[in-house]
Each structure stands twice: as C-alpha cells, then as structure tokens.
Design a protein around this motif. Sequence first.
Motif, PDB file in Angstrom:
ATOM      1  N   SER A 284       5.851   1.673  -6.425  1.00  0.00           N
ATOM      2  CA  SER A 284       5.331   0.334  -6.691  1.00  0.00           C
ATOM      3  C   SER A 284       6.098  -0.747  -5.942  1.00  0.00           C
ATOM      4  O   SER A 284       5.551  -1.812  -5.663  1.00  0.00           O
ATOM      5  CB  SER A 284       5.363   0.051  -8.200  1.00  0.00           C
ATOM      6  OG  SER A 284       6.671   0.160  -8.711  1.00  0.00           O
ATOM      7  N   ASN A 285       7.375  -0.510  -5.613  1.00  0.00           N
ATOM      8  CA  ASN A 285       8.133  -1.503  -4.859  1.00  0.00           C
ATOM      9  C   ASN A 285       7.514  -1.722  -3.484  1.00  0.00           C
ATOM     10  O   ASN A 285       7.227  -2.848  -3.081  1.00  0.00           O
ATOM     11  CB  ASN A 285       9.587  -1.048  -4.699  1.00  0.00           C
ATOM     12  CG  ASN A 285      10.351  -1.070  -5.993  1.00  0.00           C
ATOM     13  OD1 ASN A 285       9.858  -0.608  -7.004  1.00  0.00           O
ATOM     14  ND2 ASN A 285      11.561  -1.598  -5.968  1.00  0.00           N
ATOM     15  N   SER A 286       7.330  -0.615  -2.745  1.00  0.00           N
ATOM     16  CA  SER A 286       6.740  -0.718  -1.407  1.00  0.00           C
ATOM     17  C   SER A 286       5.299  -1.201  -1.478  1.00  0.00           C
ATOM     18  O   SER A 286       4.870  -2.016  -0.648  1.00  0.00           O
ATOM     19  CB  SER A 286       6.802   0.651  -0.710  1.00  0.00           C
ATOM     20  OG  SER A 286       8.132   1.094  -0.573  1.00  0.00           O
ATOM     21  N   THR A 287       4.554  -0.717  -2.452  1.00  0.00           N
ATOM     22  CA  THR A 287       3.149  -1.111  -2.586  1.00  0.00           C
ATOM     23  C   THR A 287       3.030  -2.592  -2.910  1.00  0.00           C
ATOM     24  O   THR A 287       2.141  -3.286  -2.408  1.00  0.00           O
ATOM     25  CB  THR A 287       2.455  -0.277  -3.668  1.00  0.00           C
ATOM     26  OG1 THR A 287       2.612   1.121  -3.358  1.00  0.00           O
ATOM     27  CG2 THR A 287       0.965  -0.597  -3.747  1.00  0.00           C
ATOM     28  N   GLY A 288       3.926  -3.108  -3.750  1.00  0.00           N
ATOM     29  CA  GLY A 288       3.892  -4.523  -4.094  1.00  0.00           C
ATOM     30  C   GLY A 288       4.141  -5.405  -2.887  1.00  0.00           C
ATOM     31  O   GLY A 288       3.416  -6.378  -2.642  1.00  0.00           O
ATOM     32  N   GLN A 292       1.226  -7.665  -0.929  1.00  0.00           N
ATOM     33  CA  GLN A 292       1.402  -9.113  -0.785  1.00  0.00           C
ATOM     34  C   GLN A 292       1.283  -9.521   0.685  1.00  0.00           C
ATOM     35  O   GLN A 292       0.650 -10.530   1.015  1.00  0.00           O
ATOM     36  CB  GLN A 292       2.761  -9.521  -1.341  1.00  0.00           C
ATOM     37  CG  GLN A 292       3.009 -11.026  -1.328  1.00  0.00           C
ATOM     38  CD  GLN A 292       4.434 -11.374  -1.731  1.00  0.00           C
ATOM     39  OE1 GLN A 292       5.371 -10.636  -1.418  1.00  0.00           O
ATOM     40  NE2 GLN A 292       4.611 -12.486  -2.418  1.00  0.00           N
ATOM     41  N   ALA A 293       1.882  -8.734   1.575  1.00  0.00           N
ATOM     42  CA  ALA A 293       1.823  -9.045   3.006  1.00  0.00           C
ATOM     43  C   ALA A 293       0.399  -8.936   3.538  1.00  0.00           C
ATOM     44  O   ALA A 293      -0.035  -9.763   4.354  1.00  0.00           O
ATOM     45  CB  ALA A 293       2.754  -8.109   3.779  1.00  0.00           C
ATOM     46  N   GLN A 366      -0.630 -11.606  -5.330  1.00  0.00           N
ATOM     47  CA  GLN A 366      -1.165 -11.822  -3.985  1.00  0.00           C
ATOM     48  C   GLN A 366      -0.990 -13.265  -3.499  1.00  0.00           C
ATOM     49  O   GLN A 366      -1.814 -13.785  -2.746  1.00  0.00           O
ATOM     50  CB  GLN A 366      -2.637 -11.386  -3.908  1.00  0.00           C
ATOM     51  CG  GLN A 366      -2.820  -9.907  -4.150  1.00  0.00           C
ATOM     52  CD  GLN A 366      -4.232  -9.405  -3.911  1.00  0.00           C
ATOM     53  OE1 GLN A 366      -5.111 -10.160  -3.518  1.00  0.00           O
ATOM     54  NE2 GLN A 366      -4.458  -8.125  -4.151  1.00  0.00           N
ATOM     55  N   ILE A 367       0.079 -13.927  -3.945  1.00  0.00           N
ATOM     56  CA  ILE A 367       0.464 -15.222  -3.411  1.00  0.00           C
ATOM     57  C   ILE A 367       1.550 -14.957  -2.366  1.00  0.00           C
ATOM     58  O   ILE A 367       2.591 -14.394  -2.687  1.00  0.00           O
ATOM     59  CB  ILE A 367       1.016 -16.160  -4.503  1.00  0.00           C
ATOM     60  CG1 ILE A 367       0.015 -16.301  -5.644  1.00  0.00           C
ATOM     61  CG2 ILE A 367       1.365 -17.517  -3.908  1.00  0.00           C
ATOM     62  CD1 ILE A 367      -1.285 -16.948  -5.262  1.00  0.00           C
TER      63      ILE A 367
END
Length: 484
Positions: A284-288, A292-293, A366-367
Amino acid sequence: MPTSPLRRVGAGFGAATAIAFAVVTATPLVVTAAPAPAHTVAARDAATWLAGEYTDGVLPGPFSPQDWGLSIDGVIALAATGAAGPTRQAATAQIAAHVRSYNSYDDWGIEGFTDGGATAKLLYVASSAGADPTDFGGWDLRAETVALLSGAGTGHQHGRITSRTTEETGPDPSNTFDQSFAVLGLARSGGTPQETVDFLIRQQCAAGGFRLYPDADGVPSPSCDDQGNATLDVDSTAMAVQALLAADVAGADEAAQRGADWLVAQQRVDGSFGGSGPTSGANSNSTGLAGQALAAAGRDAEAARAAEALAALQLTTANGGAAAADAGAIAYASDALAEAVRDGIAESFRDQWRRATAQALLGLAQIPLGQIGLDLPPSGEPTPTATASPTPTASPTATATPSPTGSPTPTATASPTGSPTPSGTPTAPTATATTPTGSVTSPAGGGAGRLPTTGVAIGGYVLTALLLLGGGAVLLVLGRRRTT
C-alpha cells in the motif's frame, strides 16, 4: 394597433416564465445526491482512524513516543483529505516546536549536524499545512534549505540537497526522496532554482523511471544513465513526478510525463504497485504514492485502479473481524490484512499500520503533493489560533538508531515516512544556519486540499433550465410566424 414582434416575444417569454414557475412550485422537486466515490469514502475513513492514533499532536514510533517523521507524514495525509483539522493543527505546532529533534542529532548529544532531506521535508510540511515556512518554530526553513543546496562549483552535484556537519567523514546520505521534497518545498515557498530541478531530472533514466540513490558505490554518480546497474524505483519515481509537476521551470513537465508513463507500465493487473528490493511485492505504501502521482499527471483511469487496490486493503466494520474496532486502517499488504482480521492488530505491528495508512491515504485522496493545502479548510473547522505546548522529546532507547528522517520498518518502503539512516557524515556547505528564536509558529490558516464535495444543491439550476426551455420554445414558435 399591431403588436411588434419584440413585444410579442417579450410577452411570450413572460408567459413561459410564469408557466414554468407554476410548474416548478407546484411539483415537488426530488433531487438525489450522487453517492461519494468509493475511494473518497475510504480516504475519509482512513483519515479518521489515523487522526485517532495521534496523542497530543504526535504519532509514536517503534522506539519512542514521538516519531517526528511519521507525525509529518500523518499531517500531509490528513491535509490531503481536509479531515481532522484540530489534530492537524496540534501536530503542526508540535512539529514546529521540535524542528531540531527531526533534522539533527541534537537529542542524541551529537551536535553540528543538519539533515538536508529532513529540512526540506519540514519546509514542505510547513507550506502545505498553512504555516509560515520562514518562521516555523523560529526557523527560516526556506533559507535553511537553500543553504543546504550544493553550489555552482560542485559540478554534476550542483543543486543537490545535502546535509551539513562539522566533520567530513563520508558520502552525503541524501536521496531522490530528499531532492523531491526540496523541489516541492521550494516551489511551495517562493520558487525552485533551475539547478535543483536539473539535479532531480538527472536521477531519471532513459526508460523514464528514477533511481533512489544519486550515488553509485559510495561515489556521486553524474546521472541515472551513467550508472549501469541503476535500480529504477516506483516510490522515488512517484515522488519525483509530483515534484517536477510542481516546479515551474524548463524541462520539468516533460520529465514528469515520462516518469508517469513509466509508472503506468509498472502497474499490476489488480491496480497495485510494488517498490524495489525488499519492498518489491505489492504494497500500500508504493501503491499510495504511485496512485497519487498518476492522478497528478492526469492518468485518471490508472489512478482509480490504484485507489481500488488500496481500498481492498482497508479494514471496515463489515470485514474487520477481530480488528473491526480499527475500521479505516489500511494494511501494508494482503497478508497483514488477513492476520489482523483473524487476530486483531498486535501492538508490535501497529507502527506498520500507521505508516501504511498515511501513505495509502495519498493514493485514495488523489490530491497532488503540489496542491495539498492550497484549498480552504472544510466548513465548520476552526482557523488555528493557538499553538500546542511542546512535549519533551523522549530519550532514545539503546536499540534506537539516530535517524532524523525516520528509518522505515522492515516491511515499509523507503518513502515519505523517512529517508534511510545516514551511512556517513556529509560535506558541510559554507552557508551559515539561521539561529532559532525558540518561538513556535502556529499554522496560519490551516488550509487543506479537500476531497471532492458531492450532493450539491441543484434546485436553482433546474429552475433556470426550465425557464430557458420555456422561453426558447416561445421564441421558436414566434420566429416561424410572419410579422403582421
């Protein structure tokens, strides 16, 4: 006396208006608000859980009751949702009161060291939290960050964020995360020097991805392509993409879009991402960060898929089992979720859940990092006017490693939760540090990027549409008749 066409049109429009008004007022208007997107609901639930983990404005770490790097990550995540205003404000005040606890080794009795990446991250959080980055706890963080940039005489290292120390004992520990925060923080506080962005762009390989470390075998490497065995990293690329999108300088946007293209190619079938090395599995860290990017770069479909993968790792009251009381928390990976559902969240694993939730929130909200904090606080939240009382910094236990930026847990990816522990003492820049005044600056305005608002009242729009339709019909009929 014949009636002029314009008068007939006016009379017809007035009649149509009266009819339309009578219809609207006589017929009850039922408007059903569209449900909030699933990832929006997931983000708000995660923010509620994360805010509840703070105590007196601080998140604890595995070795200390105060983890400043994690506390900063939490403020950034909460600001991305616009949630928990009082918690954000208290945390921002505490961070301002403990600048040197985070960007130095002063608390361990090692004086004369200032961590460049931690300073840049402080600059960013001050800007995004609505505080004054030129007087944050008495520190001018913009001036401090600029002073830590490598000068013109450093060749291909020009513009790199570095650490300051009284002794020269090894290579600088700064990495692509640190450089990205430097670009973001400077962009948010007045502008980023071209050379600082150029150094970040040199960490991008021809394939589009970014390497994590600017050095190869302990020696500064001119560029990613000059390092033959460079490992491209999802997390570093996600950070760099967002930093470049926030920088208004030549070459930044093109490099960001190439980085976003590379991220799209790394996304897995279920929408998730993995990091590199020990974090290469879906997490979830990488996915988050990647989600977002992608949202920042306009890759909406891929960002939505990443959000779905994150929501699938979230505890809810329905699926939580033994961990239902922690509904809203997001697991690092599917095995951690299954274990929590079966046995609850063990205290020894709670730190991992805090870190995972903080970064997963970024992909759900997603900001973009470049936009967090530029909106007004949600209605009903007070503007911060008071500062939290600084709590004493606890002495580290014998097992704690001094790392002002916060070392990641074994299962956490190298990410905004902190830069890896410095392996040596870097060369000291010639600039002089700003002397702190000891005051704690309260967040000014408490602005936060908000999640999309749904269910906006549309009765006025419907009434206007009916009036226009009625008038248009009359004009159409009269337009077909001859003038008498």
